[in-house]
Design an enzyme around this catalytic site. Sequence first.
Site, PDB file in Angstrom:
ATOM      1  N   GLU A 162       0.850  -1.197   0.000  1.00 49.22           N
ATOM      2  CA  GLU A 162       0.000   0.000   0.000  1.00 49.22           C
ATOM      3  C   GLU A 162       0.884   1.244   0.000  1.00 49.22           C
ATOM      4  O   GLU A 162       2.009   1.228   0.476  1.00 49.22           O
ATOM      5  CB  GLU A 162      -0.901  -0.051   1.247  1.00 49.22           C
ATOM      6  CG  GLU A 162      -1.795   1.136   1.477  1.00 49.22           C
ATOM      7  CD  GLU A 162      -2.855   1.367   0.406  1.00 49.22           C
ATOM      8  OE1 GLU A 162      -2.467   1.484  -0.765  1.00 49.22           O
ATOM      9  OE2 GLU A 162      -4.047   1.471   0.756  1.00 49.22           O
ATOM     10  N   ASP A 163       0.361   2.327  -0.549  1.00 46.59           N
ATOM     11  CA  ASP A 163       1.136   3.562  -0.577  1.00 46.59           C
ATOM     12  C   ASP A 163       1.089   4.283   0.774  1.00 46.59           C
ATOM     13  O   ASP A 163       2.112   4.666   1.324  1.00 46.59           O
ATOM     14  CB  ASP A 163       0.668   4.505  -1.702  1.00 46.59           C
ATOM     15  CG  ASP A 163      -0.851   4.722  -1.714  1.00 46.59           C
ATOM     16  OD1 ASP A 163      -1.564   4.121  -0.885  1.00 46.59           O
ATOM     17  OD2 ASP A 163      -1.325   5.496  -2.560  1.00 46.59           O
ATOM     18  N   PHE A 200      -1.151  16.253   3.763  1.00 45.84           N
ATOM     19  CA  PHE A 200      -1.570  15.589   2.539  1.00 45.84           C
ATOM     20  C   PHE A 200      -0.387  15.537   1.575  1.00 45.84           C
ATOM     21  O   PHE A 200       0.165  16.570   1.207  1.00 45.84           O
ATOM     22  CB  PHE A 200      -2.763  16.288   1.877  1.00 45.84           C
ATOM     23  CG  PHE A 200      -3.385  15.424   0.823  1.00 45.84           C
ATOM     24  CD1 PHE A 200      -4.304  14.437   1.173  1.00 45.84           C
ATOM     25  CD2 PHE A 200      -3.019  15.554  -0.511  1.00 45.84           C
ATOM     26  CE1 PHE A 200      -4.851  13.597   0.202  1.00 45.84           C
ATOM     27  CE2 PHE A 200      -3.564  14.721  -1.481  1.00 45.84           C
ATOM     28  CZ  PHE A 200      -4.479  13.747  -1.118  1.00 45.84           C
ATOM     29  N   ASP A 221      -4.044   6.147   6.075  1.00 48.51           N
ATOM     30  CA  ASP A 221      -4.496   7.412   6.647  1.00 48.51           C
ATOM     31  C   ASP A 221      -5.469   7.069   7.784  1.00 48.51           C
ATOM     32  O   ASP A 221      -5.038   6.783   8.904  1.00 48.51           O
ATOM     33  CB  ASP A 221      -5.140   8.203   5.502  1.00 48.51           C
ATOM     34  CG  ASP A 221      -5.557   9.606   5.871  1.00 48.51           C
ATOM     35  OD1 ASP A 221      -4.866  10.230   6.679  1.00 48.51           O
ATOM     36  OD2 ASP A 221      -6.566  10.085   5.344  1.00 48.51           O
ATOM     37  N   ARG A 225       1.293  12.063  -9.671  1.00 41.28           N
ATOM     38  CA  ARG A 225       1.794  10.696  -9.469  1.00 41.28           C
ATOM     39  C   ARG A 225       3.209  10.501 -10.000  1.00 41.28           C
ATOM     40  O   ARG A 225       3.957   9.653  -9.533  1.00 41.28           O
ATOM     41  CB  ARG A 225       0.884   9.689 -10.177  1.00 41.28           C
ATOM     42  CG  ARG A 225      -0.507   9.553  -9.575  1.00 41.28           C
ATOM     43  CD  ARG A 225      -1.181   8.308 -10.146  1.00 41.28           C
ATOM     44  NE  ARG A 225      -2.625   8.286  -9.936  1.00 41.28           N
ATOM     45  CZ  ARG A 225      -3.229   7.849  -8.834  1.00 41.28           C
ATOM     46  NH1 ARG A 225      -2.497   7.417  -7.827  1.00 41.28           N
ATOM     47  NH2 ARG A 225      -4.541   7.858  -8.728  1.00 41.28           N
TER      48      ARG A 225
HETATM   49  P1  IMP Z   1      -7.592   5.520   4.468  1.00 44.71           P
HETATM   50  O1  IMP Z   1      -8.691   4.560   4.169  1.00 44.71           O
HETATM   51  O2  IMP Z   1      -8.099   6.771   5.102  1.00 44.71           O
HETATM   52  O3  IMP Z   1      -6.464   4.904   5.246  1.00 44.71           O
HETATM   53  O4  IMP Z   1      -7.050   6.029   3.079  1.00 44.71           O
HETATM   54  C1  IMP Z   1      -6.107   5.344   2.384  1.00 44.71           C
HETATM   55  C2  IMP Z   1      -6.051   5.804   0.959  1.00 44.71           C
HETATM   56  O5  IMP Z   1      -6.409   7.195   0.804  1.00 44.71           O
HETATM   57  C3  IMP Z   1      -4.632   5.703   0.481  1.00 44.71           C
HETATM   58  O6  IMP Z   1      -4.376   4.430  -0.034  1.00 44.71           O
HETATM   59  C4  IMP Z   1      -4.576   6.789  -0.550  1.00 44.71           C
HETATM   60  O7  IMP Z   1      -5.041   6.302  -1.779  1.00 44.71           O
HETATM   61  C5  IMP Z   1      -5.491   7.854  -0.017  1.00 44.71           C
HETATM   62  N1  IMP Z   1      -4.737   8.842   0.778  1.00 44.71           N
HETATM   63  C6  IMP Z   1      -4.762   9.015   2.114  1.00 44.71           C
HETATM   64  N2  IMP Z   1      -3.950  10.004   2.505  1.00 44.71           N
HETATM   65  C7  IMP Z   1      -3.386  10.472   1.361  1.00 44.71           C
HETATM   66  C8  IMP Z   1      -2.415  11.504   1.090  1.00 44.71           C
HETATM   67  O8  IMP Z   1      -1.886  12.193   1.975  1.00 44.71           O
HETATM   68  N3  IMP Z   1      -2.099  11.680  -0.210  1.00 44.71           N
HETATM   69  C9  IMP Z   1      -2.633  10.949  -1.219  1.00 44.71           C
HETATM   70  N4  IMP Z   1      -3.502   9.965  -1.013  1.00 44.71           N
HETATM   71  C10 IMP Z   1      -3.888   9.732   0.262  1.00 44.71           C
HETATM   72 MG    MG Z   2      -3.933   3.744  -1.868  1.00 43.40          MG
END
Ligand code: IMP
Ligand code: MG
Length: 179
Positions: free
Chosen positions: A101-102, A154, A105, A167
């Site tokens: 995963e990247d 962010f 959050d 990207r």
């Molecule tokens: P979560 O479900 O809130 O943990 O969100 C995870 C997904 O939201 C990540 O896999 C990203 O695709 C996107 N995301 C969350 N924070 C960021 C950020 O700071 N930059 C870009 N994408 C983000």
């Molecule tokens: Mg992602």
Amino acid sequence: MSSLRPFISAEEIALQNRNLADKITDFYRDRVSQEHPLVLLVILKGSVMFFSDLVRLLEIPVRVEFISISSYGHDMESSGQVRFELDVRDSITSKHVLIVEDIIDTGRSLDAVLRQLRARGPASLEIATLLSKPDRRVVNVPVRFIGFTIPDKFVVGYGMDYAEMYRELDYIGVLTLEK
Ligand code: IMP
Ligand code: MG
């Protein structure tokens, strides 16, 4: 208007990928083999750069699967409801699976993904994420491999986007949106 500020350099990312790859190799060395390779499960699209650098540094047999999920939510926040738009080709039942995963959050997306994948009975299921924002966590997800723990900013670049932009950057930047 928005501003983009350098945050993690390409060199720092490369160094940390090396560390992560060594840890992943150590962890799986005795668990996987040519007959039972590690399945790298890459979550599109944000993880693609991280994955492509990481996989070349691993010293264990792997197979690669891509999944794509859509989450319903705002541009900068996820909702926790996910739908698999693209699923794995081969079954993951009884396989060792590492999700790539990247960024984590709130944890909602991965939590939903984990629940669906666990139900398929993998031999093991772990997560490697390049970035983690613990201050933002709403749902606790067990992450074994973390590249960088970062504050509530962010970020974009190195695969990650804002509205499908940025990207292509080889570094990670902090994006601030100004009204
Ligand atoms: P979560 O479900 O809130 O943990 O969100 C995870 C997904 O939201 C990540 O896999 C990203 O695709 C996107 N995301 C969350 N924070 C960021 C950020 O700071 N930059 C870009 N994408 C983000
Ligand atoms: Mg992602």
